[in-house]
Design a protein around this motif. Structure first.
Motif: not given
Ligand code: TYD
Length: 209
Positions: A142-155
Motif C-alpha cells: 500500500g505505501l509503495n503505491r502511495v509513494f509511486a502514485n505521487g499522491r499528496h502525502v499526509d502526517r
C-alpha cells in the motif's frame, strides 16, 4: 433509521477511493439512491479538523488529542450528513469511519481499541455501520503505491513502517471481533475484481432488507 450505512476501510494505498467511485457509479446506474462521503471531513467543521489532523507540521500532536479530534470530526459529520441521509432512506457509503480510529489510534497508537471505542460511542451514538468492507492490502504494498502514485502525502503516511504494520494488525483484530459486520476483500487483485467483490457483498446486504 431507514437507510443502509456502508463503510470502506483499509490501510494507506489500499485503493479504497477508486473502488468507492466505481461502486457509486454502478449503484447509481441501477437507480439506487446513494450518498458517498468521506472521513475525516465531509462538512465544514470536520474539514477544518481534518486540516489540523493531517498537517505534516503538527508533529507535536498527542495520541489522545488525535483520537479526540477524529471523534469530534466524526460527530459533526454524523449529525450533519450521515444521519439525515439515513433517515431519508439513502444508502450511505463512507470512506473510513469508526474502525479507522480503532485501528490507527486504538491499536496503532496503543491507546487501546476498547478505550477508543468508548470515546467514539459518545460521538456516534447508534450510528454503527451495517456493513464494512475492508480492502485488504499489506502495508508495504500500500505505501509503495502511495509513494509511486505521487499522491499528496499526509502526517499519518509519514509514520514508520512499524506503525503501519500495527494499524494493519489492528484491522485483523477487528475482522476477528466483528465477523458479521466487517468483510475483507483482497485488495491486491485488479480493480475490476475488487469492485465486483464489493458489489456482491453490498447486494447480499441489500437483499436482507
Ligand atoms: P485520507 O486522505 O482519508 O487517506 P486515505 O486515502 O488513506 O484514506 O487520510 C486519512 C488519514 O487519517 C489516513 O492516514 C488514516 C487516518 N485516520 C485515522 O488515523 N483515524 C481515523 O479515525 C480516520 C478517519 C483516519
Amino acid at each position: 433509521m431507514k437507510g443502509i450505512f456502508i463503510t470502506f476501510e483499509g490501510p494507506e494505498g489500499s485503493g479504497k477511493t477508486s473502488v468507492i467511485k466505481a461502486v457509486e457509479q454502478a449503484l447509481k446506474q441501477r437507480g439506487v439512491d446513494v450518498l458517498v462521503t468521506r472521513e475525516p471531513g465531509g462538512v465544514a467543521i470536520s474539514e477544518q479538523i481534518r486540516h489540523i489532523l493531517l498537517d505534516v507540521d503538527k508533529k507535536e500532536m498527542d495520541a489522545r488529542t488525535e483520537a479526540l479530534l477524529f471523534a469530534a470530526s466524526r460527530r459533526q459529520h454524523v449529525i450533519e450528513v450521515i444521519n439525515p441521509a439515513l433517515e431519508a432512506g439513502k444508502i450511505v457509503v463512507c470512506d473510513r469511519f469508526v474502525d479507522s480510529s480503532l485501528a490507527y489510534q486504538g491499536h496503532g497508537r496503543s491507546l487501546g481499541i476498547d478505550e477508543v471505542y468508548r470515546i467514539n460511542r459518545f460521538a456516534i451514538d447508534d450510528t454503527i455501520p451495517d456493513l464494512t468492507l475492508f480492502i485488504d492490502v499489506p502495508p508495504k504494498i500500500g505505501l509503495n503505491r502511495v509513494f509511486a502514485n505521487g499522491r499528496h502525502v499526509d502526517r499519518l503516511d509519514l509514520e514508520s513502517m512499524a506503525f503501519h504494520e500495527k494499524v494493519y494488525e489492528g484491522y485483523r483484530f477487528l475482522l476477528a471481533r466483528f465477523p458479521e459486520r466487517i468483510r475483507a476483500i483482497d485488495g491486491t487483485a485488479p480493480l475490476e475484481r475488487v469492485v465486483e467483490c464489493a458489489l456482491a457483498l453490498i447486494d447480499t446486504r441489500l437483499d436482507k432488507e
